[in-house]
Design a protein around this motif. Structure first.
Motif, mmCIF file in Angstrom:
data_model
loop_
_atom_site.group_PDB
_atom_site.id
_atom_site.type_symbol
_atom_site.label_atom_id
_atom_site.label_comp_id
_atom_site.label_asym_id
_atom_site.label_seq_id
_atom_site.Cartn_x
_atom_site.Cartn_y
_atom_site.Cartn_z
ATOM 1 N N ARG A 1 3.898 -0.470 1.418
ATOM 2 C CA ARG A 1 2.690 -0.135 2.867
ATOM 3 C C ARG A 1 1.846 -1.033 2.265
ATOM 4 N NH1 ARG A 1 -1.482 1.359 3.315
ATOM 5 N NH2 ARG A 1 -1.519 2.378 1.660
ATOM 6 N N LEU A 2 1.420 -1.492 1.590
ATOM 7 C CA LEU A 2 0.958 -2.429 0.656
ATOM 8 C C LEU A 2 1.097 -3.941 0.557
ATOM 9 C CD1 LEU A 2 -0.893 -0.462 -2.665
ATOM 10 C CD2 LEU A 2 -2.083 -0.729 -0.638
ATOM 11 N N ALA A 3 2.039 -4.475 0.030
ATOM 12 C CA ALA A 3 2.469 -5.677 0.289
ATOM 13 C C ALA A 3 2.394 -5.834 2.356
ATOM 14 C CB ALA A 3 4.088 -5.603 -0.306
ATOM 15 N N LYS A 4 2.620 -5.285 2.440
ATOM 16 C CA LYS A 4 2.692 -5.703 4.149
ATOM 17 C C LYS A 4 1.610 -5.653 4.789
ATOM 18 C CE LYS A 4 6.849 -3.625 5.166
ATOM 19 N NZ LYS A 4 8.159 -2.364 6.159
ATOM 20 N N THR A 5 0.269 -5.233 4.113
ATOM 21 C CA THR A 5 -0.549 -5.165 5.012
ATOM 22 C C THR A 5 -2.159 -6.278 3.064
ATOM 23 O OG1 THR A 5 -1.311 -3.022 3.535
ATOM 24 C CG2 THR A 5 -0.853 -3.078 5.949
ATOM 25 N N ALA A 6 -1.324 -6.659 2.449
ATOM 26 C CA ALA A 6 -2.422 -7.298 1.946
ATOM 27 C C ALA A 6 -2.967 -8.071 2.279
ATOM 28 C CB ALA A 6 -1.428 -7.685 -0.052
#
Length: 148
Positions: A132-137
């Motif tokens: 999730r963090l990688a997709k919204t970084a």
């Protein structure tokens, strides 16, 4: 034949003082005591010590009472609520107050989902959180315009 009683009010069994341990006779009062002590999470060893018997004798004579700690707690709580209700119906103001406090305590134990609110979301695992963090970084950064 007159019955003799010991200092605690229990009848002295026949043959007391002779060889061997005296026979244990369960009574309704002792059964209630075992249920009360089970409700307060006493161990089998502690209960048997309170009754001055061995743990195997306790298990032999009081197996129903030892069956479930939760059941013992519920039975004791049910008797307390019944006694409170009886006193409240008789007009005891203190009992009425304690009865309403039990209702308030019960209402706070009701799960929030049962009160019409949305259930709490399950927390994400490590991999799901990293994904999730990688997709919204890129959001809220100067790189955001380049990625879109």
């Amino acid at each position: 034949m007159a019955l003799d009683f010991d200092l605690l009010g229990d009848p002295i069994p026949e043959g007391f003082g002779k060889r061997g341990r005296p026979v244990h006779t369960p009574t309704d009062e002792k059964r209630r005591l075992v249920i009360q002590l089970m409700a307060f999470d006493w161990s089998v060893e502690q209960i048997s010590a309170a009754l001055s018997i061995t743990p195997p004798t306790l298990r032999k004579h009081y197996f129903r009472e030892l069956k479930s700690r939760a059941e013992a707690r519920f039975r004791v709580e049910a008797k307390l609520i019944t006694a409170l209700m009886t006193e409240a119906e008789a007009g005891n103001v203190s009992a009425i107050d304690k009865y309403f406090k039990r209702f308030e305590k019960h209402d706070t134990r009701v799960p929030k989902s049962a009160q019409g609110k949305a259930p709490k979301a399950q927390p994400l695992g490590k991999k799901e959180e990293a994904d999730r963090l990688a997709k919204t970084a890129h959001e809220n950064s100067s790189w955001g315009q380049l990625v879109n």
